[in-house]
Design a protein around this motif. Structure first.
Motif, PDB file in Angstrom:
ATOM      1  N   TYR A 191       0.831  -1.204   0.000  1.00 46.11           N
ATOM      2  CA  TYR A 191       0.000   0.000   0.000  1.00 46.11           C
ATOM      3  C   TYR A 191       0.865   1.252   0.000  1.00 46.11           C
ATOM      4  O   TYR A 191       1.586   1.517   0.945  1.00 46.11           O
ATOM      5  CB  TYR A 191      -0.937  -0.008   1.195  1.00 46.11           C
ATOM      6  CG  TYR A 191      -1.993  -1.067   1.045  1.00 46.11           C
ATOM      7  CD1 TYR A 191      -3.106  -0.840   0.255  1.00 46.11           C
ATOM      8  CD2 TYR A 191      -1.855  -2.307   1.648  1.00 46.11           C
ATOM      9  CE1 TYR A 191      -4.065  -1.808   0.072  1.00 46.11           C
ATOM     10  CE2 TYR A 191      -2.804  -3.290   1.473  1.00 46.11           C
ATOM     11  CZ  TYR A 191      -3.918  -3.041   0.685  1.00 46.11           C
ATOM     12  OH  TYR A 191      -4.853  -4.012   0.500  1.00 46.11           O
ATOM     13  N   GLU A 192       0.771   2.016  -1.075  1.00 48.85           N
ATOM     14  CA  GLU A 192       1.606   3.215  -1.222  1.00 48.85           C
ATOM     15  C   GLU A 192       1.189   4.308  -0.253  1.00 48.85           C
ATOM     16  O   GLU A 192       1.976   5.182   0.075  1.00 48.85           O
ATOM     17  CB  GLU A 192       1.497   3.755  -2.657  1.00 48.85           C
ATOM     18  CG  GLU A 192       1.892   2.731  -3.713  1.00 48.85           C
ATOM     19  CD  GLU A 192       3.098   3.167  -4.517  1.00 48.85           C
ATOM     20  OE1 GLU A 192       3.501   4.327  -4.387  1.00 48.85           O
ATOM     21  OE2 GLU A 192       3.631   2.334  -5.272  1.00 48.85           O
ATOM     22  N   ASP A 193      -0.061   4.280   0.174  1.00 49.90           N
ATOM     23  CA  ASP A 193      -0.524   5.333   1.077  1.00 49.90           C
ATOM     24  C   ASP A 193      -0.396   4.928   2.547  1.00 49.90           C
ATOM     25  O   ASP A 193      -0.955   5.588   3.416  1.00 49.90           O
ATOM     26  CB  ASP A 193      -1.962   5.768   0.740  1.00 49.90           C
ATOM     27  CG  ASP A 193      -2.917   4.592   0.643  1.00 49.90           C
ATOM     28  OD1 ASP A 193      -2.453   3.440   0.739  1.00 49.90           O
ATOM     29  OD2 ASP A 193      -4.120   4.825   0.471  1.00 49.90           O
TER      30      ASP A 193
ATOM     31  N   ASN B 299       2.774  -0.963   6.637  1.00 49.36           N
ATOM     32  CA  ASN B 299       2.656  -2.087   5.707  1.00 49.36           C
ATOM     33  C   ASN B 299       3.104  -3.388   6.364  1.00 49.36           C
ATOM     34  O   ASN B 299       2.431  -4.409   6.256  1.00 49.36           O
ATOM     35  CB  ASN B 299       3.492  -1.828   4.452  1.00 49.36           C
ATOM     36  CG  ASN B 299       2.674  -1.202   3.330  1.00 49.36           C
ATOM     37  OD1 ASN B 299       1.768  -1.826   2.798  1.00 49.36           O
ATOM     38  ND2 ASN B 299       2.984   0.045   3.014  1.00 49.36           N
TER      39      ASN B 299
ATOM     40  N   VAL C 254       5.140   4.706   1.707  1.00 52.24           N
ATOM     41  CA  VAL C 254       5.843   3.831   0.772  1.00 52.24           C
ATOM     42  C   VAL C 254       5.956   4.476  -0.610  1.00 52.24           C
ATOM     43  O   VAL C 254       6.936   4.281  -1.320  1.00 52.24           O
ATOM     44  CB  VAL C 254       5.118   2.469   0.709  1.00 52.24           C
ATOM     45  CG1 VAL C 254       5.567   1.674  -0.487  1.00 52.24           C
ATOM     46  CG2 VAL C 254       5.382   1.694   1.992  1.00 52.24           C
ATOM     47  N   ALA C 255       4.954   5.284  -0.963  1.00 49.88           N
ATOM     48  CA  ALA C 255       4.969   5.940  -2.275  1.00 49.88           C
ATOM     49  C   ALA C 255       6.237   6.753  -2.500  1.00 49.88           C
ATOM     50  O   ALA C 255       6.689   6.916  -3.634  1.00 49.88           O
ATOM     51  CB  ALA C 255       3.745   6.840  -2.413  1.00 49.88           C
TER      52      ALA C 255
ATOM     53  N   LYS D  84      11.627  -0.240  -2.309  1.00 51.20           N
ATOM     54  CA  LYS D  84      10.284  -0.838  -2.298  1.00 51.20           C
ATOM     55  C   LYS D  84      10.388  -2.351  -2.464  1.00 51.20           C
ATOM     56  O   LYS D  84       9.695  -3.108  -1.788  1.00 51.20           O
ATOM     57  CB  LYS D  84       9.454  -0.284  -3.458  1.00 51.20           C
ATOM     58  CG  LYS D  84       8.892   1.097  -3.237  1.00 51.20           C
ATOM     59  CD  LYS D  84       8.033   1.460  -4.437  1.00 51.20           C
ATOM     60  CE  LYS D  84       7.497   2.875  -4.332  1.00 51.20           C
ATOM     61  NZ  LYS D  84       6.841   3.297  -5.557  1.00 51.20           N
TER      62      LYS D  84
ATOM     63  N   THR E 207      -2.855  -4.294  -5.343  1.00 44.54           N
ATOM     64  CA  THR E 207      -2.704  -4.654  -3.932  1.00 44.54           C
ATOM     65  C   THR E 207      -3.618  -5.808  -3.531  1.00 44.54           C
ATOM     66  O   THR E 207      -3.329  -6.536  -2.595  1.00 44.54           O
ATOM     67  CB  THR E 207      -3.011  -3.448  -3.027  1.00 44.54           C
ATOM     68  OG1 THR E 207      -4.218  -2.847  -3.474  1.00 44.54           O
ATOM     69  CG2 THR E 207      -1.899  -2.433  -3.102  1.00 44.54           C
TER      70      THR E 207
END
Lengths: 248, 373
Positions: free
Chosen positions: A91-93, A99, A135-136, A143, B209
């Motif tokens: 999850y980038e957000d 995470n 993470v973005a 990553k 995801t």
């Protein structure tokens, strides 16, 4: 390395309509082994891997992963494996820390163990100071390392890595393989696909897939001998030359 | 249980980190519920009338005056030329032409009978109907006044008149907003619930995801609960803002019935509607597909819900569709509880049906959600 079998397939096949993505593939992976799964783009590597991970039901053939059947026991398989997909899919957000916590949590790692182990893991990766970053904002190499850590955090028996080093610089790739060796030393079986032939040399055994078939399966040294080749690159060209499917 | 907590924590974190989503959750109930009911007002005023008066008598002028002073009509033209008046009708400047024939007063007095000719622009059927209705009423009033006049002048020539007295129950002032605001609030909650929930899951599919989730041993129903609960709370939040902030402060609507009953129904309703959203997400691969699919259902849900048009007036097949539409029941319950103060006994059937919808849509969604393809 014991003689026990972690993954065993027998004529495993996946068809999408008329197209046979994986054609009667048969192989065994021993426990603790680093098994390289090679092939050109579109050769059927990802399809085969998705069947073994319980994400895709085979059309025919048999296979067991960690002793569980790929048709009926997909959820049992999922408890015992880790998976890192070709496309980055954390999850980038969420932050690095969130995470790890989330995936550890849904894999059922006990709450009290998550924080200390996550701390240790992030220190190892050199990501501890970035733990509260989204993470973005991380570079791709980091990553990928994080994805790998998430895939092995719950200490699975087998971890599946789908082109884990695609698009990553040589130094990071090297570091990535250090992580793989470390996991292997802890007894985790590694099933890895790659395009990089130098990486193929790091594997204990490799299989070469061409047009949905497994064309060769042996140790890197034995393969080079059989094909009278200097390097794995040459072996690959020798085998992949006749391929009908053109990669993307 | 533990797994669910991890799923929920993740979901709420993502929601609170998404400024667009947060703004929508606030802006939709406040802005939409403030604006839309004003536009959805079916009360018709300012009907443009052209009058062709061939008589030009005291009575005809009385009638014209009466029409003008009723407050619903605007006199755009008063003449003796039908062609000119029809021109107004053609150019949309007039909605109705009234023709008062020659000898209107004379015939009324002598023969006790006369005809008026109304020509109505019926492109907008509602306006035509309502306008025609208002005019008939005005003319009827006029009739009665004339009769009263005669009775007064000739006491022996009595005519019996049955007069109607109307009381408007539950909405004495016939305030259209009292009717529309609860209905529109129901629609807003539906849209937010179904759309956001569907898009959220499909976004996970698009980004990839969801594959990382599908390869974990998470149970399907837990994953779906993890999505349902956050959007359920958003739905309740949006509803509360609409009910307590907008409906009360802007429109002065205070539910006559029990607010807790309203919330009980909302809770069940949201589960059903989120089930629709989940179902849409399991059939879509991209957010675009999900939007189109959700839009298709929303159009039917809104137009076939009795929000704007009374269900009783629909043909049988359309009535049947409205009965399969969960929105219908929520709008009905909203109006019953908010305006009439209905209690549980009156809406127990609605509860039973909504429970059925909730089970149906969610089971279908769980069944169709594939961790393994």
């Amino acid at each position: 390395m014991t003689g026990e079998v972690a993954i065993s397939t027998d004529k495993l096949t996946k068809r999408f309509g008329d197209f046979v993505a994986a054609n009667e593939i048969t192989f065994d992976v021993k426990k603790g082994e680093i098994f390289g799964f090679l092939g050109a783009n579109g050769a059927g590597k990802t399809t085969a891997m998705r069947m073994l991970c319980g994400l895709s039901i085979p059309s025919s053939g048999q296979a067991t992963v960690a002793g569980f059947d790929v048709y009926r026991q997909t959820e049992e398989i999922k408890k015992n494996i880790g998976y890192m997909s070709q496309k980055f899919s954390l999850y980038e957000d969420l932050t690095v820390w969130e995470n790890i916590r989330f995936f550890a949590g849904i894999y059922g790692v006990p709450r009290s163990e998550i924080a200390p182990r996550a701390k240790e893991k992030l220190r190892q990766l050199g990501l501890y100071h970035q733990r509260n970053q989204l993470v973005a904002s991380l570079p791709l190499g980091w990553k990928q390392k994080l994805s790998f850590s998430v895939a092995v955090f719950h200490q699975p028996e087998i971890v599946f890595l789908d082109e884990p080093t695609g698009g990553v610089d040589p130094v990071t790739r090297r570091q990535f393989w250090d992580l793989i060796y470390e996991a292997s030393d802890q007894g985790i079986t590694i099933f890895v696909t790659t395009h990089y032939m130098d990486e193929a040399e790091y594997c204990h055994r490799i299989s070469m897939m061409v047009d949905g078939y497994i064309k060769a399966l042996d140790t890197p040294t034995a393969l080079k001998q059989n094909y009278g080749a200097e390097s794995m690159d040459e072996v690959f060209f020798e085998l992949a030359r006749g391929a009908q499917r053109k990669g993307d | 249980m533990n797994t669910l907590l991890f799923l929920l924590q993740k979901e709420y974190r993502q929601i609170f980190r998404n400024p667009t989503l947060l703004r929508m959750i606030l802006a939709i109930p406040v802005i939409q519920l403030t604006i839309l009911p004003l536009a959805a007002d079916f009360e018709i005023k300012n009907i443009n009338v052209a009058i062709v008066d061939y008589d030009r008598s005291t009575y005809s002028r009385d009638l014209v005056h009466k029409i003008e002073s009723s407050g619903y009509f605007v006199l755009v033209d008063y003449n003796g030329d039908p062609k000119a008046s029809f021109g107004y009708l053609e150019s949309d400047e007039a909605d109705v032409i009234i023709e008062i024939p020659e000898g209107f007063e004379r015939n009324l007095v002598r023969e006790n009978h006369e005809e008026l000719f109304l020509s109505i622009n019926a492109i907008n059927g509602t306006k035509a109907n309502v306008g025609g209705g208002y005019l008939s009423q005005v003319i009827q009033d006029f009739n009665q006044e004339i009769r009263a006049d005669w009775v007064f002048r000739k006491p022996n020539k009595r005519s019996a008149i049955a007069e109607m007295v109307t009381i408007n129950r539950f909405n004495p002032l016939l305030n259209y907003q009292f009717f529309m605001v609860p209905g529109i609030l129901a629609i807003l909650v539906t849209m937010i619930g179904a759309y956001m929930c569907a898009l959220n899951i499909v976004k996970e599919k698009e980004v990839g995801t969801i594959e990382q989730i599908n390869v974990t041993p998470v149970k399907k129903h837990l994953f779906i609960l993890g999505k349902l609960i956050p959007f359920w709370t958003i739905g309740v939040f949006v509803f509360s803002i609409g009910l307590f902030l907008v409906a009360r402060l802007v429109y002065g609507i205070i539910p006559v019935g029990n607010v807790l009953l309203l919330y009980a129904y909302l809770s069940l309703y949201l589960i059903a509607v989120l089930g629709v959203g989940l179902l849409v997400s399991t059939y879509s691969q991209t957010q675009q597909q999900a939007m189109s699919l959700a839009f298709f259902f929303m159009m039917i849900f809104i137009l076939m819900s009795g929000l704007f048009t009374p269900i009783e007036g629909m043909p049988a097949w359309a009535k049947f569709i409205t009965q399969l539409n969960p929105v219908t029941y929520f709008i009905e319950v909203m109006r019953m509880v908010v305006m009439k103060g209905s209690s549980f006994e009156h809406i127990s059937r609605h509860f039973a049906i909504m429970l059925g919808f909730a089970i149906f849509f969610n089971s279908w969604a769980v069944w169709n959600y594939r961790k393994t393809s």
